[in-house]
Design a protein around this motif. Structure first.
Motif, PDB file in Angstrom:
ATOM      1  N   ALA A 157       1.053  -0.737   0.032  1.00  0.00           N
ATOM      2  CA  ALA A 157      -0.148  -0.359  -0.010  1.00  0.00           C
ATOM      3  C   ALA A 157       0.664   0.996   0.152  1.00  0.00           C
ATOM      4  CB  ALA A 157      -1.028   0.245   1.239  1.00  0.00           C
ATOM      5  N   HIS A 158       1.450   1.009   0.883  1.00  0.00           N
ATOM      6  CA  HIS A 158       2.840   2.409   1.078  1.00  0.00           C
ATOM      7  C   HIS A 158       3.566   2.029   1.181  1.00  0.00           C
ATOM      8  CE1 HIS A 158       0.050   6.406   1.530  1.00  0.00           C
ATOM      9  NE2 HIS A 158      -0.360   5.190   1.824  1.00  0.00           N
ATOM     10  N   GLY A 159       4.241   0.688   1.579  1.00  0.00           N
ATOM     11  CA  GLY A 159       5.650   0.326   2.159  1.00  0.00           C
ATOM     12  C   GLY A 159       6.071  -1.256   1.082  1.00  0.00           C
TER      13      GLY A 159
ATOM     14  N   VAL B 131      -2.900  16.862   4.246  1.00  0.00           N
ATOM     15  CA  VAL B 131      -3.348  15.800   3.315  1.00  0.00           C
ATOM     16  C   VAL B 131      -3.884  14.348   3.799  1.00  0.00           C
ATOM     17  CG1 VAL B 131      -2.276  14.279   1.258  1.00  0.00           C
ATOM     18  CG2 VAL B 131      -2.485  16.510   1.259  1.00  0.00           C
ATOM     19  N   GLU B 132      -4.746  13.703   4.076  1.00  0.00           N
ATOM     20  CA  GLU B 132      -4.682  12.028   4.552  1.00  0.00           C
ATOM     21  C   GLU B 132      -4.106  10.703   3.678  1.00  0.00           C
ATOM     22  OE1 GLU B 132      -6.243  11.781   7.060  1.00  0.00           O
ATOM     23  OE2 GLU B 132      -7.631  13.768   7.580  1.00  0.00           O
ATOM     24  N   THR B 133      -3.371  10.419   4.208  1.00  0.00           N
ATOM     25  CA  THR B 133      -2.546   9.085   3.389  1.00  0.00           C
ATOM     26  C   THR B 133      -3.175   7.910   3.991  1.00  0.00           C
ATOM     27  OG1 THR B 133      -0.658   8.882   5.282  1.00  0.00           O
ATOM     28  CG2 THR B 133      -0.735  10.519   3.797  1.00  0.00           C
ATOM     29  N   THR B 183      -4.575   1.266  -5.837  1.00  0.00           N
ATOM     30  CA  THR B 183      -3.988   1.465  -4.407  1.00  0.00           C
ATOM     31  C   THR B 183      -2.829   2.118  -4.918  1.00  0.00           C
ATOM     32  OG1 THR B 183      -5.178  -1.076  -3.626  1.00  0.00           O
ATOM     33  CG2 THR B 183      -2.272  -0.305  -2.773  1.00  0.00           C
ATOM     34  N   MET B 184      -2.336   1.218  -6.408  1.00  0.00           N
ATOM     35  CA  MET B 184      -0.947   1.891  -6.889  1.00  0.00           C
ATOM     36  C   MET B 184      -0.843   3.474  -6.736  1.00  0.00           C
ATOM     37  SD  MET B 184       1.442  -0.313  -6.077  1.00  0.00           S
ATOM     38  CE  MET B 184       0.849  -2.235  -4.901  1.00  0.00           C
ATOM     39  N   PHE B 185      -2.594   4.154  -7.483  1.00  0.00           N
ATOM     40  CA  PHE B 185      -2.381   5.358  -8.246  1.00  0.00           C
ATOM     41  C   PHE B 185      -2.292   5.752  -7.033  1.00  0.00           C
ATOM     42  CE2 PHE B 185      -5.517   8.543  -8.290  1.00  0.00           C
ATOM     43  CZ  PHE B 185      -4.716   8.881 -10.184  1.00  0.00           C
ATOM     44  N   ALA B 186      -3.143   5.524  -5.475  1.00  0.00           N
ATOM     45  CA  ALA B 186      -3.371   6.543  -4.701  1.00  0.00           C
ATOM     46  C   ALA B 186      -1.876   6.463  -4.023  1.00  0.00           C
ATOM     47  CB  ALA B 186      -4.170   5.838  -3.063  1.00  0.00           C
ATOM     48  N   ARG B 187      -1.130   5.095  -3.805  1.00  0.00           N
ATOM     49  CA  ARG B 187       0.316   5.434  -3.273  1.00  0.00           C
ATOM     50  C   ARG B 187       1.295   6.164  -3.831  1.00  0.00           C
ATOM     51  NH1 ARG B 187       4.120  -0.018  -1.601  1.00  0.00           N
ATOM     52  NH2 ARG B 187       6.734   1.378  -2.285  1.00  0.00           N
ATOM     53  N   GLU B 188       1.373   6.421  -5.429  1.00  0.00           N
ATOM     54  CA  GLU B 188       1.936   7.353  -6.192  1.00  0.00           C
ATOM     55  C   GLU B 188       1.679   8.705  -5.800  1.00  0.00           C
ATOM     56  OE1 GLU B 188       5.036   6.480  -7.778  1.00  0.00           O
ATOM     57  OE2 GLU B 188       4.330   4.579  -6.834  1.00  0.00           O
ATOM     58  N   GLN B 189       0.438   8.817  -6.252  1.00  0.00           N
ATOM     59  CA  GLN B 189      -0.262   9.915  -5.558  1.00  0.00           C
ATOM     60  C   GLN B 189       0.340  10.513  -4.216  1.00  0.00           C
ATOM     61  OE1 GLN B 189      -2.392  12.636  -7.291  1.00  0.00           O
ATOM     62  NE2 GLN B 189      -2.341  11.172  -9.060  1.00  0.00           N
ATOM     63  N   LEU B 190       0.174   9.966  -3.648  1.00  0.00           N
ATOM     64  CA  LEU B 190       0.145  10.671  -1.703  1.00  0.00           C
ATOM     65  C   LEU B 190       2.053  10.390  -1.608  1.00  0.00           C
ATOM     66  CD1 LEU B 190      -2.291   8.115  -0.410  1.00  0.00           C
ATOM     67  CD2 LEU B 190      -2.250  10.927  -0.514  1.00  0.00           C
ATOM     68  N   LEU B 191       2.543   9.351  -2.034  1.00  0.00           N
ATOM     69  CA  LEU B 191       3.623   9.384  -2.134  1.00  0.00           C
ATOM     70  C   LEU B 191       4.613  11.570  -2.580  1.00  0.00           C
ATOM     71  CD1 LEU B 191       6.889   8.421  -1.856  1.00  0.00           C
ATOM     72  CD2 LEU B 191       7.028   7.369  -3.540  1.00  0.00           C
ATOM     73  N   ASP B 192       3.961  11.269  -3.685  1.00  0.00           N
ATOM     74  CA  ASP B 192       4.320  12.713  -3.899  1.00  0.00           C
ATOM     75  C   ASP B 192       3.748  14.263  -2.699  1.00  0.00           C
ATOM     76  OD1 ASP B 192       5.318  12.554  -6.416  1.00  0.00           O
ATOM     77  OD2 ASP B 192       4.061  13.542  -7.804  1.00  0.00           O
ATOM     78  N   SER B 219      -1.399  -0.996   8.686  1.00  0.00           N
ATOM     79  CA  SER B 219      -1.136  -1.478   8.065  1.00  0.00           C
ATOM     80  C   SER B 219      -0.348  -1.480   6.613  1.00  0.00           C
ATOM     81  CB  SER B 219      -1.999  -3.026   7.350  1.00  0.00           C
ATOM     82  OG  SER B 219      -2.735  -3.930   8.540  1.00  0.00           O
ATOM     83  N   GLU B 220      -0.478  -0.064   6.542  1.00  0.00           N
ATOM     84  CA  GLU B 220       0.146   0.753   5.106  1.00  0.00           C
ATOM     85  C   GLU B 220       1.080   1.181   5.214  1.00  0.00           C
ATOM     86  OE1 GLU B 220      -3.029   3.146   3.962  1.00  0.00           O
ATOM     87  OE2 GLU B 220      -4.827   2.081   3.913  1.00  0.00           O
ATOM     88  N   GLY B 221       1.773   1.091   5.771  1.00  0.00           N
ATOM     89  CA  GLY B 221       2.597   1.785   6.379  1.00  0.00           C
ATOM     90  C   GLY B 221       3.132   3.593   5.742  1.00  0.00           C
ATOM     91  N   ASN B 222       1.906   4.133   5.585  1.00  0.00           N
ATOM     92  CA  ASN B 222       2.105   5.371   5.252  1.00  0.00           C
ATOM     93  C   ASN B 222       2.120   6.300   7.027  1.00  0.00           C
ATOM     94  OD1 ASN B 222      -0.822   4.482   6.575  1.00  0.00           O
ATOM     95  ND2 ASN B 222      -1.912   6.674   6.505  1.00  0.00           N
TER      96      ASN B 222
END
Lengths: 169, 747
Positions: A157-159, B131-133, B183-192, B219-222
Motif C-alpha cells: 500500500a505504502h510500504g 493531506v490524509e495518507t 492502490t498503486m495509483f493512490a500510493r504514487e499520488q500520496l508519495l508525491d 497496515s499500510e505504512g503511511n
C-alpha cells in the motif's frame, strides 16, 4: 543452539510463511551471499549490527533521498522476532533503517536465530528497557504492507510489497 | 419523536440501506467472522481481556498522575507536550506549530481524534494544505465524505465506486479498475504529497508514561512515512490513551487487530519514542545522503481533554474511556452491519460505544440522534476486548435523553396508555428525576406489562381491536408503532391461570423444586411454550410452581426508563425471595429476562440480592441440560424421528450468556439434526422492530437470518426469544416454536 530456540525458530518460520515471508537459514559466513540472492538492484541498506555478517556489494549505505526513491530492495537488521506472530522488530536507527525498509518494494531483513522469542510477553520483556533507557523506536512488522481500503486485499500500500528474511545463528 | 421526524428518520435509513448497506454488510460481517476465528486461536484470550481491562481501569483511575509523568518523560526525551482543554485549544496550538515552522503542507495518518477536533478544516483555514495518507481516509477526503467506520473509514464504498471517483476526479490515462490499480495509483499520488510535507501528524493508540513511547496500529505504512519524512511530528491523542508502562502495550498488541478486523496482528505496530532517531528524508535535497549531519526533529504531543476528564468523573460514562477504538462493537452489531456509521454514529464516532463518546464529547443531543440504534442485544459485550458494558452505557444515555426530552404535549395520551410512566411510581427511589419524561413511543413499549394485562383481560377483543386497520393507523400516527407489524396476540387464559386451574399434579416428593418464572411474554402471549416447559420439567421429575410474578423490568430498561426498571426489579426480587429462601431454583423461558437477572440487575439491585438471584436462575434448556447430565432420562421427552432436522436461532442475549450450547446439546440428545444461524440478532430486538422509523432496518437485519433459516430446509424452525419468534414469523410467514415445545412430552 538449544532445542527451545530451534522450536521457536520453526514456529517463527511457519507463522511468517503464512504472511508470505520466506526465510533463508544460513551460517553467518554465507549470509552475504544469501542476501545478494534476494536482492534486486538498485538496492540500499544499513550496516548490520553484528560482526561477521556483511552487506553484499551493490547494496549502498547512507542513501540519498533520490537513491531511496529509486531503490527496489532495502536490507536492514531485525533485532527480535516473535515466533507465534511471525513478527520482527525493525529498530529505527540514525543510519536510516526505517526509510530503507519502507520506501522499497522488497525488504530483506537479517535476523539472528538467538533473537527469536516465543511470544509477545517475552518480546516486551526484551524491549521494555530499550524504550526506557535508550529511547528506542522501531516497528513490529508482520508481512508486507497491506490494505483492503480499495475493495480487496492489496500488498504494497505504502510500504514493501514483499518481505524476505535471512536468518543466521 | 414526532411523526414527521420518525418519517424523516425512516427515509434516511432507507436511503443508507439502499446506497451503502451492501458494502457495509459484506465488510463488517467479514471483520466479525475474522474476529471469531482469530480470537479462537488465542489460548489465553480471556486472560488477555482481563489484563487489558485491568490496565485501563488502573490508568483511568490514575490519569492525572500518568499525564504528569508522561509530560515529564516526553520533555526529557526532547519533545513538547500540550494538554488541550478542548478542540479549539488543540487546533490553535497545532496551527501555531505549523505556522512557527513555516509549514505549507501537513500529511496525516489516520486518527479519529483528529477527526473529532476537525483539525483539517482549521489548518486549511490557516493556509496549510492537509493531506490524509491512509488510503481510506484519502478516498473520503477526495469525495468530501465522513468516515462510516472507525477503523475502515471508507467501508461504505465499493471498489467500483472508488474507481468511478478516481477516474472522474483525476482523469488518469488508463481508467482505473482493479483494487491493485487503485492502490498503486493512490500510493504514487500520496508519495508525491508526502515528499513535499513539512509536518507529519499522527494519532496514538497508546502512550506509555514511563518511556514516552507511543504505539500506532497500522497496515499500510503511511504512518511510518508520515513520521519519518518531515522533521516535525505532531501526535494528537485523547488523554485516555496513556498507560503506565511500555510493557502494558503487550495485551493490546495481541487484542486490537483480532478484535477489529480479525487480523491476528496488523502489518505494522509502530513503537516510537519521539523525537525518533531516524534521519529525516528531505526530497528537496535529493542528492545529499540522509545520514549527513545530526538528526534534528521536533515532536509535539497534543493531549486532548475535550470532555474526557468530566467523563472520568461520571460513574456511568467512565467505562467509555477504556475503549481502544478497535471497532468490534460496530462489526458485531446487527444494526450496524445493515446501516453503518453514517446512521449509527454521531459527529465523529460510530457503533455501540459511540453513544458514550458522543455523549461525553459533544453532548446528549448528538448521542440522542443515533442512540436508539443500540437495541441492547449485548453481542458487543463479549466482542469488546476490554469488556465494556456498552448496552448499559446506551441505556444510561437513553435515560438521560428521556429526562431531557420534550414530548410533554402528548401527556394527555400518555396518561391513558401508560399509567406508570417513568418517574411517577411512588416506590421508586429516583422519583421524578428531571423535567422530562420519555417520549410516547418509549413509554408505550416501556409499559408493556400494563398493555399485556389489559390486553389479556380483554382478549380476544383487544387483539381484534389492536390489529384492526383504524387502531393500527392510530398507533402508528400517535405512537409510531409500525402498521406493517401484527401486534402480539394476547391470550385470555394466562399461563399462571392455566397452571392454577389444571387437573394434573406434578411428581410427588421431588428432589428439585423450581419456580417457572411467568415472564410477560410466556404468561400473556406465548403461553404454549410455558405449558410445554411445565410438562418437560415435571416429566424429568422436577416439582414446578408457576406463581403470579411481577415483570422483570426488561421493557422499561430497553427504553432507557431506568427508575421504572429498578422498581420492577425490586418488586420481583421481593416476590422471589421466599422461594429462594426455600431453596427453589428459578427457571426462565425468556432469555432477555434471564439476562436481566444475571447481568442487568447488577446495576439495579443491591449486590447480595443480585448475586443470589443470578446464582439460582437458569435458562429453561440450560436447566433441562443439567437434569439430563445428572441422570434424568431423555426418553421421558419427545424425541426425534429418523433424520428429523431443526434450524435453530438462539437469542442474542442467550448467546452472550454462553447458553446457546445447552439448547444445542439437548436437541442433539433428543435426536435432532441441528443447524444454527450465525446472525448476531434477529433484528426485532424487543420493541425495536415495531417502531415505525426502524421497521425497514429491522427487516433488513432480519433478512440475513431469514435467508439462513430458509437455506437449511429443516423440518422445524426453532427460536428461544419472543422477539425472535415474532420476527421469524414475519420473515418466514410461520412462527417458530420454542425448543421446549419440540421436546416436551405429549399431554
Amino acid at each position: 543452539m538449544t532445542a527451545a530456540s530451534s522450536e521457536a525458530y520453526d514456529q517463527f518460520a511457519a507463522t511468517a510463511a503464512e504472511y508470505g515471508v520466506e526465510l533463508t537459514r544460513v551460517p553467518a559466513d554465507e549470509a552475504t551471499e544469501a542476501i545478494a540472492d534476494l536482492t534486486e538492484d538498485p538496492a540500499v541498506g544499513t550496516p548490520l549490527p553484528w560482526d561477521g555478517v556483511g552487506l553484499p556489494e551493490g547494496v549502498s549505505t547512507d542513501p540519498t533521498p533520490a537513491a531511496l526513491d529509486g531503490a527496489v530492495t532495502g536490507v536492514t537488521g531485525a533485532t527480535l522476532a516473535v515466533a507465534d506472530y511471525g513478527s520482527v522488530f525493525l529498530p529505527g536507527t540514525p543510519a536510516g533503517a526505517e526509510p530503507v525498509s519502507l520506501f522499497v518494494d522488497r525488504h530483506v531483513f537479517v535476523l539472528r536465530e538467538r533473537d527469536v522469542v516465543p511470544d509477545m510477553p517475552a518480546a516486551f520483556d526484551r524491549l521494555g528497557d530499550r524504550f526506557r533507557e535508550e529511547r528506542a523506536s522501531g516497528i513490529l512488522a508482520t508481512g508486507p504492507s497491506a490494505t483492503a481500503d480499495m475493495g480487496a486485499l492489496v500488498q504494497g500500500a505504502h510500504g514493501p510489497k514483499a518481505v524476505y528474511g535471512v536468518v543466521v545463528p | 419523536m414526532s411523526l414527521d421526524s420518525r418519517e424523516a428518520k425512516a427515509a434516511r435509513i432507507r436511503h443508507l440501506l439502499e446506497t451503502e448497506g451492501d458494502a457495509i454488510a459484506e465488510n463488517t460481517r467479514g471483520f466479525n467472522q475474522g474476529r471469531y476465528d482469530s480470537v479462537a486461536d488465542l489460548a489465553d484470550y480471556e486472560e488477555l481481556r482481563d489484563e487489558a481491562r485491568a490496565i485501563k481501569e488502573d490508568a483511568i483511575e490514575r490519569l492525572p498522575e500518568l499525564v504528569a509523568e508522561l509530560t515529564e518523560t516526553v520533555e526529557a526525551n526532547g519533545g513538547t507536550v500540550y494538554v488541550a482543554e478542548d478542540a479549539a485549544d488543540a487546533n490553535r496550538y497545532i496551527a501555531d506549530v505549523c505556522e512557527g515552522g513555516g509549514a505549507d503542507r501537513a500529511v496525516k495518518s489516520k486518527s479519529m481524534t483528529s477527526e473529532e477536533i476537525e483539525v483539517n478544516e482549521h489548518l486549511e483555514a490557516r493556509g496549510v494544505d492537509v493531506v490524509e495518507t491512509d488510503l481510506g481516509e484519502w478516498v473520503l477526503q477526495v469525495a468530501d465524505e465522513t468516515p462510516s467506520h472507525i477503523v475502515a473509514p471508507a467501508i461504505h464504498r465499493s471498489r467500483e465506486s472508488i474507481a468511478d471517483l478516481f477516474n472522474e476526479r483525476f482523469d488518469p490515462e488508463d481508467p482505473l479498475e482493479t483494487a491493485e490499480e487503485l492502490t498503486m495509483f493512490a500510493r504514487e499520488q500520496l508519495l508525491d504529497r508526502i515528499k513535499g510535507a513539512d509536518v507529519g501528524m499522527t494519532g496514538a493508540n497508546f502512550l506509555a508514561a514511563d518511556s514516552g513511547t507511543m504505539m500506532l496500529v497500522t497496515s499500510e505504512g503511511n504512518a511510518r512515512k508520515t513520521v519519518t519524512v518531515p522533521d516535525t511530528h505532531v501526535a494528537v491523542a485523547g488523554v485516555e490513551k496513556v498507560v503506565p508502562g511500555v510493557e502494558d502495550f503487550q495485551p493490546f498488541v495481541e487484542l486490537i487487530g483480532r478484535s477489529g478486523t480479525g487480523q491476528d496482528i496488523t502489518s505494522y505496530i509502530s513503537l516510537l519514542t519521539p523525537p525518533v532517531q531516524s534521519p529525516t528524508v528531505d526530497f528537496d535535497d535529493p542528492d545529499t545522503p540522509i545520514t549527513d549531519g545530526e538528526v534534528e526533529r521536533d515532536f509535539h504531543l497534543v493531549l486532548i481533554d475535550n470532555g474526557r476528564m468530566a467523563m472520568r468523573e461520571d460513574d456511568e460514562l467512565r467505562e467509555t474511556l477504556y475503549c481502544i477504538r478497535c471497532s468490534a462493537c460496530s462489526n458485531t452489531c446487527a444494526n450496524f452491519q445493515s446501516v453503518g456509521g453514517h446512521a449509527f454514529g454521531g459527529e465523529t464516532y460510530s457503533g455501540g460505544i459511540a453513544t458514550g463518546w458522543e455523549a461525553g464529547i459533544e453532548g446528549l443531543d448528538t448521542a440522542a440522534e443515533f442512540n436508539d440504534l443500540c437495541t441492547g442485544c449485548s453481542r458487543c459485550v463479549e466482542a469488546c476486548p476490554v469488556n465494556i458494558d456498552i448496552p448499559w452505557i446506551n441505556t444510561v444515555v437513553r435515560d438521560r435523553v428521556n429526562r431531557g426530552g420534550d414530548d410533554g404535549n402528548l401527556d394527555f395520551l400518555v396518561d391513558g396508555l401508560s399509567p406508570d410512566a417513568e418517574g411517577e411510581e411512588g416506590s421508586v427511589g429516583e422519583g421524578r428525576g428531571g423535567d422530562g419524561t420519555p417520549d410516547l413511543q418509549k413509554r408505550l413499549f416501556g409499559n408493556f406489562e400494563t398493555l399485556a394485562k389489559v390486553g389479556s383481560a380483554t382478549a380476544p377483543l383487544s387483539n381484534w381491536a389492536a390489529n384492526a386497520g383504524p387502531s393500527k393507523r392510530l398507533l402508528e400516527r400517535v405512537a409510531g408503532v409500525d402498521s406493517r407489524r401484527d401486534l402480539p396476540a394476547f391470550q385470555r387464559r394466562t399461563l399462571v391461570d392455566w397452571f392454577r386451574q389444571r387437573d394434573a399434579s406434578g411428581p410427588t416428593d421431588p428432589d428439585r423444586r423450581v419456580v417457572l418464572y411467568p415472564d410477560l411474554y410466556t404468561n400473556y402471549t406465548l403461553v404454549e411454550r410455558g405449558k410445554a416447559a411445565v410438562r418437560t420439567l415435571e416429566a424429568l421429575g422436577v416439582g414446578v410452581e408457576v406463581p403470579a410474578m411481577p415483570g422483570s423490568g426488561r421493557p422499561p430498561l430497553s427504553q432507557g426508563m431506568i427508575a421504572t426498571a429498578r422498581g420492577k426489579a425490586e418488586s420481583l426480587c421481593e416476590a422471589l425471595d421466599p422461594y429462594l429462601d426455600a431453596n427453589y431454583d428459578v427457571v426462565v423461558v425468556e432469555p432477555s429476562d434471564l439476562a436481566m437477572f444475571r447481568e442487568d440487575y447488577a446495576k439495579l439491585l443491591p449486590g447480595d440480592d443480585h448475586e443470589r438471584l443470578a446464582a439460582n436462575s437458569y435458562e429453561l434448556l440450560e436447566y433441562v441440560y443439567g437434569l439430563l447430565e445428572h441422570g434424568a432420562d431423555v426418553d421421558a421427552l419427545s424425541t426425534a424421528g429418523d433424520g428429523e432436522s431443526v434450524a435453530y436461532h438462539s437469542h442474542c442475549q442467550q448467546r452472550t450468556m454462553r447458553l446457546e450450547e445447552h439448547t444445542l446439546a439437548v436437541l442433539t440428545e433428543c435426536g435432532y439434526d441441528v443447524t444454527t444461524s450465525d446472525a448476531e440478532c434477529c433484528g426485532m430486538a424487543g420493541s425495536f422492530g415495531y417502531k415505525e422509523q426502524y421497521y425497514e432496518l429491522a427487516m433488513d437485519v432480519g433478512e440475513n437470518l431469514g435467508d439462513q433459516l430458509r437455506e437449511t430446509g429443516a423440518d422445524h424452525v426453532l427460536a428461544s426469544g419472543t422477539s425472535c419468534t415474532e420476527q421469524i414469523g414475519d420473515l418466514l410467514g410461520d412462527e417458530p416454536l420454542h425448543p421446549v415445545e419440540l421436546i416436551a412430552p405429549e399431554h
